[in-house]
Design a protein around this motif. Sequence first.
Motif, short mmCIF file in Angstrom:
data_model
loop_
_atom_site.label_atom_id
_atom_site.label_comp_id
_atom_site.label_asym_id
_atom_site.label_seq_id
_atom_site.Cartn_x
_atom_site.Cartn_y
_atom_site.Cartn_z
N VAL A 1 0.86 -1.19 0.00
CA VAL A 1 0.00 0.00 0.00
C VAL A 1 0.89 1.23 0.00
CG1 VAL A 1 -1.80 1.26 1.23
CG2 VAL A 1 -1.80 -1.24 1.23
N ASP A 2 0.69 2.13 -0.96
CA ASP A 2 1.52 3.33 -1.03
C ASP A 2 1.05 4.37 -0.04
OD1 ASP A 2 -0.57 5.05 -2.36
OD2 ASP A 2 -0.31 3.55 -3.94
N ALA A 3 1.87 5.40 0.15
CA ALA A 3 1.60 6.42 1.17
C ALA A 3 0.33 7.20 0.86
CB ALA A 3 2.79 7.38 1.27
N ALA A 4 0.06 7.49 -0.41
CA ALA A 4 -1.14 8.25 -0.76
C ALA A 4 -2.40 7.47 -0.41
CB ALA A 4 -1.12 8.60 -2.25
N THR A 5 -2.42 6.19 -0.73
CA THR A 5 -3.58 5.36 -0.39
C THR A 5 -3.75 5.24 1.11
OG1 THR A 5 -3.25 4.09 -2.43
CG2 THR A 5 -4.65 3.11 -0.74
N LEU A 6 -2.64 5.11 1.82
CA LEU A 6 -2.70 5.00 3.27
C LEU A 6 -3.22 6.29 3.90
CD1 LEU A 6 -2.05 2.86 5.39
CD2 LEU A 6 0.21 3.87 5.63
N ARG A 7 -2.81 7.42 3.36
CA ARG A 7 -3.30 8.71 3.88
C ARG A 7 -4.80 8.85 3.65
NH1 ARG A 7 -0.39 11.50 1.05
NH2 ARG A 7 1.34 11.91 2.50
N ALA A 8 -5.25 8.47 2.46
CA ALA A 8 -6.68 8.56 2.16
C ALA A 8 -7.49 7.61 3.03
CB ALA A 8 -6.92 8.25 0.67
N ALA A 9 -6.95 6.43 3.31
CA ALA A 9 -7.66 5.46 4.15
C ALA A 9 -7.77 5.96 5.58
CB ALA A 9 -6.94 4.11 4.11
N CYS A 10 -6.71 6.53 6.11
CA CYS A 10 -6.75 7.05 7.48
C CYS A 10 -7.75 8.19 7.61
CB CYS A 10 -5.36 7.50 7.91
SG CYS A 10 -4.17 6.15 8.12
N ALA A 11 -7.92 8.96 6.53
CA ALA A 11 -8.87 10.07 6.57
C ALA A 11 -10.31 9.58 6.63
CB ALA A 11 -8.67 10.96 5.34
N ARG A 12 -10.57 8.35 6.22
CA ARG A 12 -11.93 7.81 6.25
C ARG A 12 -12.29 7.16 7.59
NH1 ARG A 12 -13.18 4.89 0.43
NH2 ARG A 12 -12.62 6.64 -0.92
N LEU A 13 -11.33 7.01 8.47
CA LEU A 13 -11.60 6.41 9.77
C LEU A 13 -12.43 7.36 10.62
CD1 LEU A 13 -8.13 4.76 10.45
CD2 LEU A 13 -10.26 3.62 9.82
N PRO A 14 -13.03 6.91 11.72
CA PRO A 14 -13.92 7.76 12.52
C PRO A 14 -13.30 9.11 12.88
CG PRO A 14 -14.04 5.51 13.29
CD PRO A 14 -12.95 5.54 12.26
N PHE A 15 -14.06 10.17 12.64
CA PHE A 15 -13.57 11.52 12.89
C PHE A 15 -13.39 11.72 14.40
CE2 PHE A 15 -14.42 16.00 13.86
CZ PHE A 15 -13.41 16.59 13.11
N GLY A 16 -12.28 12.33 14.78
CA GLY A 16 -12.00 12.61 16.17
C GLY A 16 -11.30 11.50 16.91
N ALA A 17 -11.21 10.34 16.30
CA ALA A 17 -10.53 9.22 16.94
C ALA A 17 -9.03 9.33 16.72
CB ALA A 17 -11.03 7.89 16.38
N ARG A 18 -8.27 8.82 17.66
CA ARG A 18 -6.84 8.75 17.45
C ARG A 18 -6.56 7.63 16.46
NH1 ARG A 18 -1.97 8.31 21.92
NH2 ARG A 18 -0.28 8.37 20.40
#
Length: 419
Positions: A362-379
């Motif tokens: 998984v490249d860095a761009a895909t990983l960044r986009a995936a993390c942005a979709r995780l629950p807002f406000g969560a660590r």
Amino acid sequence: MSADSPTLDAASAQGRPGWAEAAAPFVVATSAALRRVFAVFRPAAWILLAGAVVLWIAGQVLGWWELTIAAVVLAALLALCALFLIGRTAYDVSLDLGRTRVVVGERAVGAMTLRNPSRRAILASRVVLPVGGGRGEFEVSRLAPDAEIEEVFTIPTTKRTVLAVGPVSVVRGDPLGLFERVHRRDDPVDLFVHPRTVAFDGQSLGFLRDLEGMSARDLSPDDVSFHALREYQPGDDLRHVHWRSTARTGTMMVRQFEETRRSHFVIALSCATKEYRDDDEFELAVSIAGSLGVRAVRDSRQVEVHTQARRIPGDTAKRLLDGLAAIEPTRPAQGGVLELAGIAGTSMPLASIAMLVTGSQVDAATLRAACARLPFGARTLAVVADTTATPSLRRVGDADVVTVGQLQQLPAALRRVLS
């Protein structure tokens, strides 16, 4: 109706079933009996039977008595071998696995007990114990009435899976292997082969609102953890007015609180084959997810594990590892880490910490986009399984990304994140 008009049969007129309907149960019973008879034939028996028929016909047509004798010999051989099927095999079978849950690499030990409950001896037979895609075979000698025998076996485990052990099959056959009669006894037992996990100290990785939780940095106008005083603003609840400070300062003052939260974990484990270099890397990711989940469960935190194909409950460590034992890599059509992060974000919007576990492809761009979709406000924490890399820590967007090459490196990597 004229006298020449055809008349209906009385049974038909009353709607009674005809001969075809009446014969249907007999046909079904006959078919079932024939299937049971033909089921005892092995391929070699069919070949010999066909050879006997061909030799008999050829001997009669050509007038060669040698061929006729050969056909009779084959038929006699088939009849003699069929006699070995006569006899009862009514064992009472009990299957006992000492442990139904083991870790990859451990051996599962079990015992199979056969008892003869009848008043007649049971002749020697063969017992087959299916284990997953393989099977074990045991030769059982003649068993006297009311006697029993115990067979101990071990099951080596080389990979994470769920193995169905059983049902036990008692096989009666002849020495030439022409016929075989199988009787199935007992019910199958599931053997869970858990992934390897590593133990580490509990960490305060995330929180959820709760009366018994821990204080966070987010301020709230209504909670149980007192933080400070501030001036009254229109809309504030008058129940939170601090009257002593108000009387001393001459300005209406209200209490301000810190939010209290309890840890609520969501672990997103990507099972997409395209995101992993090989099977070993995928197994490392499963072990990482299991280690994180077990630690969170032992810390009395609410845990859920999501994959592309299913949700794994995490109310107990046993159920969590049982679910991880059964997961398999998913097809490309089921999506990758981006789709998985979206599932986790919508299903657990109030999670206090979200952990994303994936592979090295998984490249860095895909990983960044995936993390942005995780629950807002969560660590947010992403763990990348890479069997060829050394442990590292980097920042991708708002998430900490830990790369782990071996399972034993996970505790030290998490300490770096929390330090």
